[in-house]
Design an enzyme around this catalytic site. Structure first.
Site, mmCIF file in Angstrom:
data_model
loop_
_atom_site.group_PDB
_atom_site.id
_atom_site.type_symbol
_atom_site.label_atom_id
_atom_site.label_comp_id
_atom_site.label_asym_id
_atom_site.label_seq_id
_atom_site.Cartn_x
_atom_site.Cartn_y
_atom_site.Cartn_z
ATOM 1 N N ASN A 1 -0.772 7.866 0.330
ATOM 2 C CA ASN A 1 -0.663 7.295 -1.004
ATOM 3 C C ASN A 1 0.044 8.216 -1.981
ATOM 4 O O ASN A 1 0.744 7.758 -2.874
ATOM 5 C CB ASN A 1 -2.049 6.927 -1.539
ATOM 6 C CG ASN A 1 -2.646 5.767 -0.766
ATOM 7 O OD1 ASN A 1 -1.924 5.051 -0.071
ATOM 8 N ND2 ASN A 1 -3.938 5.577 -0.860
ATOM 9 N N GLU B 1 -14.419 -6.761 -3.426
ATOM 10 C CA GLU B 1 -15.680 -6.046 -3.201
ATOM 11 C C GLU B 1 -15.633 -4.737 -3.983
ATOM 12 O O GLU B 1 -14.562 -4.208 -4.245
ATOM 13 C CB GLU B 1 -15.932 -5.844 -1.708
ATOM 14 C CG GLU B 1 -14.877 -5.052 -0.972
ATOM 15 C CD GLU B 1 -15.303 -3.625 -0.774
ATOM 16 O OE1 GLU B 1 -16.493 -3.376 -0.557
ATOM 17 O OE2 GLU B 1 -14.438 -2.752 -0.862
ATOM 18 N N GLN C 1 -8.003 -3.053 -1.478
ATOM 19 C CA GLN C 1 -8.190 -1.617 -1.243
ATOM 20 C C GLN C 1 -6.876 -0.848 -1.298
ATOM 21 O O GLN C 1 -6.759 0.160 -1.992
ATOM 22 C CB GLN C 1 -8.862 -1.372 0.110
ATOM 23 C CG GLN C 1 -9.021 0.125 0.374
ATOM 24 C CD GLN C 1 -9.877 0.435 1.589
ATOM 25 O OE1 GLN C 1 -10.494 -0.447 2.165
ATOM 26 N NE2 GLN C 1 -9.920 1.683 1.977
ATOM 27 N N THR D 1 -5.390 -1.897 11.102
ATOM 28 C CA THR D 1 -6.773 -1.863 10.617
ATOM 29 C C THR D 1 -7.461 -3.192 10.880
ATOM 30 O O THR D 1 -8.661 -3.308 10.714
ATOM 31 C CB THR D 1 -6.836 -1.582 9.105
ATOM 32 O OG1 THR D 1 -5.995 -2.517 8.448
ATOM 33 C CG2 THR D 1 -6.372 -0.180 8.799
ATOM 34 N N GLU E 1 17.325 -5.516 -14.168
ATOM 35 C CA GLU E 1 18.528 -4.870 -13.657
ATOM 36 C C GLU E 1 18.403 -4.577 -12.157
ATOM 37 O O GLU E 1 19.378 -4.658 -11.419
ATOM 38 C CB GLU E 1 18.771 -3.574 -14.432
ATOM 39 C CG GLU E 1 20.232 -3.190 -14.527
ATOM 40 C CD GLU E 1 20.445 -2.002 -15.452
ATOM 41 O OE1 GLU E 1 21.235 -1.124 -15.081
ATOM 42 O OE2 GLU E 1 19.824 -1.949 -16.528
ATOM 43 N N ASN F 1 3.131 1.437 6.807
ATOM 44 C CA ASN F 1 2.225 2.581 6.963
ATOM 45 C C ASN F 1 2.682 3.540 8.036
ATOM 46 O O ASN F 1 2.590 4.747 7.891
ATOM 47 C CB ASN F 1 0.816 2.100 7.306
ATOM 48 C CG ASN F 1 -0.064 2.054 6.075
ATOM 49 O OD1 ASN F 1 0.296 2.608 5.043
ATOM 50 N ND2 ASN F 1 -1.191 1.394 6.174
#
Length: 450
Positions: A228, A71, A11, A179, A254, A206
């Site tokens: 995101n 999924e 996900q 989570t 590099e 996060n």
């Protein structure tokens, strides 16, 4: 050409993939259906963006990317979303049942069934490349697919494409926002398995990103889309040098050459500036010196740790937009004089600098302001060991009671793998500690006799 193939797993990987490709398309002027009005050479051409996009005879630009999840729901959003025509249906691979936050399911039971299909699709993408330089792999540490399947895939990629670079963008479990309860298990198992297969891993925590969104963009509470899009900007900065012609073009190898002093010490810390909202940007123009300074503020880092307590081994500044070398040199000189930046004594204080004249692009209607210039700093510092220490501690608390272990053993793992992985991470922490120690100490004692 020096093509890169992006693989988005689970996900987190898929959703970051959405943000990244949305941004790449805007940066290169590619429409959601893959057409690119500005591109004059139809069907091929040696444009820099061809490292990330392949072109069909009909002038359609297709991302060299693969989305994999065990999924279907998250990838289904790509299949029905704005960019559904951009991808070939074979680039979106889904299984039937998810890994249920369980590394063992992602790596052994469920992942095993799909991995050959994934490698087959990667092979097809690789066949379209004239000079594949490597893979960018996006995943989270905490999820079952992100941890288990990624490590399985990395092992297999090492077998099939031994000499190609593999860079990871990994979402590190947030210290507060979690989570899944078993994130520490998954993270440590996946790190142990992929340590020898990954050439360079950019970790994004996060919680650090949450804080940046809250503090700099006044978003309350930040959603994954907000996070995101910010991560997308960072990935875009790192890959800009591969997709545009800049004054200093950095390719994948590099990065490693300049950031990874020892094979295991391959976790650079990423800092990005400026992150400001549109109303703030309207009133201030940030100079090169200001954004360079901001990179040394722990508040702008993508992983919570304090480089002021650690030592730097390498430092890479990637500028984009309206930036000239003179300003950069001045900014870095100032920082060297006044900041408490400690380099390890075996490494001269070299800053590697890349400048890309393409200004940063932002998603219209997003939270980030359009700015004239931005910088992304990649630094290899011993402070990132703090992040490992935090994770190891959480692992120990659970493992001491053998909590949740039966779920892993039930999927065909052995308990020995846990202790083996934990020992490997203890060794990694030790490696970081040793790298930061002064090399002169050993020589000093013998010298006093004369």
């Amino acid at each position: 050409m020096r093509e890169c193939i992006s693989v988005h797993v689970g996900q987190a990987g898929v959703q970051i993939g959405n943000a990244c490709w949305e941004l790449y398309c805007l940066e290169h002027g590619i429409q959601p259906d893959g057409q690119m009005p500005t591109d004059k050479t139809i069907g091929g051409g040696d444009d820099s963006f061809n490292t990330f996009f392949s072109e069909t005879g009909a002038g359609k630009h297709v991302p060299r990317a693969l989305f994999v999840d065990l999924e279907p729901t998250v990838v289904d959003e790509v299949r029905t979303g704005t960019y559904r025509q951009l991808f070939h249906p074979e680039q979106l691979i889904t299984g039937k049942e998810d890994a249920a936050n369980n590394y063992a399911r992602g790596h052994y039971t469920i992942g095993k069934e799909i991995v050959d299909l994934v490698l087959d699709r990667i092979r097809k993408l690789a066949d379209q490349c004239t000079g594949l330089q490597g893979f960018l792999i996006f995943h989270s540490f905490g999820g079952g697919t992100g941890s288990g399947f990624t490590s399985l895939l990395m092992e297999r990629l090492s077998v099939d494409y031994g000499k190609k670079s593999k860079l990871e963008f990994a979402i590190y479990p947030a210290p507060q926002v979690s989570t899944a309860v078993v994130e520490p298990y998954n993270s440590i198992l996946t790190t142990h398995t992929t340590l020898e297969h990954s050439d360079c891993a950019f970790m994004v925590d996060n919680e650090a990103i949450y804080d940046i969104c809250r503090r700099n963009l006044d978003i309350e509470p930040p959603t994954y889309t907000n996070l995101n899009r910010l991560i997308g900007q960072i990935v875009s900065s790192i890959t800009a040098s591969l997709r545009f012609d800049g004054a200093l073009n950095v390719d994948l190898t590099e990065f490693q050459t300049n950031l990874v002093p020892y094979p295991r010490i391959h976790f650079p810390l990423v800092t990005y500036a400026p992150v400001i909202s549109a109303e703030k940007a309207y009133h201030e123009q940030l100079s090169v010196a200001e954004i360079t300074n901001a990179c040394f503020e722990p508040a702008n880092q993508m992983v919570k740790c304090d480089p002021r307590h650690g030592k730097y081994m390498a430092c890479c500044m990637l500028y984009r937009g309206d930036v000239v070398p003179k300003d950069v040199n001045a900014a870095i000189a100032t920082i060297k004089t006044k900041r408490t930046i400690q380099f390890v004594d075996w490494c001269p204080t070299g800053f590697k600098v890349g400048i890309n004249y393409q200004p940063p692009t932002v998603v219209p209607g997003g939270d980030l302001a359009k700015v004239q210039r931005a910088v992304c700093m990649l630094s290899n510092t011993t402070a990132i060991a703090e992040a490992w220490a935090r994770l190891d501690h959480k692992f120990d608390l659970m493992y001491a009671k053998r909590a949740f272990v039966h779920w892993y053993v039930g999927e065909g793992m052995e308990e020995g793998e846990f202790s083996e992985a934990r020992e490997d991470l203890a060794a990694l922490e030790k490696d970081y500690e040793e790298v930061g120690m002064d090399s002169a100490e050993g020589e000093g004692e013998g010298a006093e006799e004369y």
